[in-house]
Every structure is written in structure tokens, then in C-alpha cells.
Motif scaffolding. Sequence first.
Motif, mmCIF file in Angstrom:
data_model
loop_
_atom_site.group_PDB
_atom_site.id
_atom_site.type_symbol
_atom_site.label_atom_id
_atom_site.label_comp_id
_atom_site.label_asym_id
_atom_site.label_seq_id
_atom_site.Cartn_x
_atom_site.Cartn_y
_atom_site.Cartn_z
ATOM 1 N N PRO A 92 39.510 46.866 44.416
ATOM 2 C CA PRO A 92 40.002 45.475 44.400
ATOM 3 C C PRO A 92 41.425 45.331 43.844
ATOM 4 O O PRO A 92 42.085 44.328 44.108
ATOM 5 C CB PRO A 92 38.987 44.750 43.511
ATOM 6 N N ASP A 96 40.839 46.378 48.440
ATOM 7 C CA ASP A 96 39.470 45.868 48.355
ATOM 8 C C ASP A 96 38.716 46.131 49.668
ATOM 9 O O ASP A 96 38.202 45.223 50.315
ATOM 10 C CB ASP A 96 39.497 44.374 48.029
ATOM 11 N N THR A 97 38.650 47.409 50.031
ATOM 12 C CA THR A 97 38.100 47.774 51.338
ATOM 13 C C THR A 97 36.607 47.473 51.471
ATOM 14 O O THR A 97 36.119 47.345 52.600
ATOM 15 C CB THR A 97 38.363 49.256 51.660
ATOM 16 N N ALA A 98 35.899 47.328 50.361
ATOM 17 C CA ALA A 98 34.475 46.965 50.455
ATOM 18 C C ALA A 98 34.319 45.585 51.088
ATOM 19 O O ALA A 98 33.374 45.334 51.841
ATOM 20 C CB ALA A 98 33.822 46.999 49.072
ATOM 21 N N ASN A 99 35.254 44.691 50.791
ATOM 22 C CA ASN A 99 35.203 43.325 51.339
ATOM 23 C C ASN A 99 36.144 43.116 52.527
ATOM 24 O O ASN A 99 35.963 42.168 53.295
ATOM 25 C CB ASN A 99 35.548 42.308 50.245
ATOM 26 N N HIS A 100 37.149 43.981 52.661
ATOM 27 C CA HIS A 100 38.146 43.836 53.721
ATOM 28 C C HIS A 100 38.407 45.215 54.336
ATOM 29 O O HIS A 100 39.443 45.834 54.075
ATOM 30 C CB HIS A 100 39.443 43.229 53.173
ATOM 31 N N ARG A 127 43.503 41.788 53.580
ATOM 32 C CA ARG A 127 42.625 41.177 52.568
ATOM 33 C C ARG A 127 42.286 39.721 52.916
ATOM 34 O O ARG A 127 42.184 38.867 52.043
ATOM 35 C CB ARG A 127 43.273 41.243 51.181
ATOM 36 N N GLY A 128 42.158 39.438 54.204
ATOM 37 C CA GLY A 128 41.767 38.104 54.640
ATOM 38 C C GLY A 128 42.883 37.079 54.635
ATOM 39 O O GLY A 128 42.665 35.924 54.985
#
Length: 192
Positions: A92, A96-100, A127-128
Motif C-alpha cells: 500500500p 497496493d497491488t492487492a486492491n489495484h 490505484r483507481g
Amino acid sequence: MNKHLLVATAVFGIFAGSAWAQSATYKIDPNHTRTIWEAKHFGTSTSRGQWEKTDGEITLDKAGKTGKADIVLDMNSIHTGVAPFNNHMKSPDFFDTANHPTARFVGDRFKFEGDKVTEVAGNLTIRGKTQPAVLKATAFNCFDHPSLKREVCGGDFETIVKRSQFDINWGLANRAAADDIKVTIQVEAIKQ
């Protein structure tokens, strides 16, 4: 049907068909495509890395001087040569590749010099968050690939990404990592 209307319809169909025929789709060749980044470390040396998996396609109309690029980066494929650094970049603090898990560039404003692409403008999403971006071609060429027996187009496209615009702020206060990141997409794409 009116004879003049029939002729006009036929002529329009011929011109529309020839304009459509000028446009071609090129699939990104993963074996000849890398996205490379460079960032100053504490204002001294340059840290470098790359994303090893880049996918997407490009639509190109050389005669009409238009195109569209849709390029997707697998953010988990980041490689710096140092495993702990790779893991930190995936955290993060950075991407933050877990979410993005992906980043994406979609460009639809092409500039040409003759039949060579010199610039592609569009939007970059990391990252969105989406921000405008311009990729400048430092090289562009098309050639008939001897073993594929198809046209291949490609080049090196560069931009500067200000990471704070994507909420990637780790290390900015103490200059551990620069805000301005040079990104080069070395790309080749195969005509479909």
C-alpha cells in the motif's frame, strides 16, 4: 429508388469502406513489450524497474492520422532485481497491488509526422485514480516481420508521471523517492 440517391449511396459506401479499410488493429506482443520506470533516490542515484507483463491493443489509421491505444500493466509483475524492493513496490505504500492489480493507459488523440506516430494523449489510471497523460514517441516504425508474415509496429513512448497525483506519497517528504517518475513503454504490436 431515385437514380441520384442510388449513386450517392454507392459512392458513400465506397468511401466509407475505403476509410474503414485504412484502420488496422495491432495486438501487443508480450515478448517485445516492457514498461520501464526510473526514479531518483534521495536526489542521487536512479532506481529502475519494469513491469514484465503488458497487454493490450492499438488501432491505427495511418491515412486518417487517428488511432486508439489500450494498454494494461500487470502491477504484480513489477521487477526491480531485488525481491524485498519488489514487495515494497506492491504494498500500500506504492501500488497496493492487492486492491489495484492493474494500471491502464487509454489514448485516443494521436499525433503523426508523415505516417509515424509522434505522440499519444489520453488517460492513465493507477490505484483507481485517472489522470491525463501524454506519451511522446522517441522512436516509431512499422515493418513486415519475416517470420510472422505480418506487419509489426512499435517504438519507445515516454512520459513523466507525478506519483502524488495517484496518492502514491511514500518517501516524498524526505526525498527517498522522487515525485516525478520517468516511464518508458517499449512496445511492439502485431497486425491482426
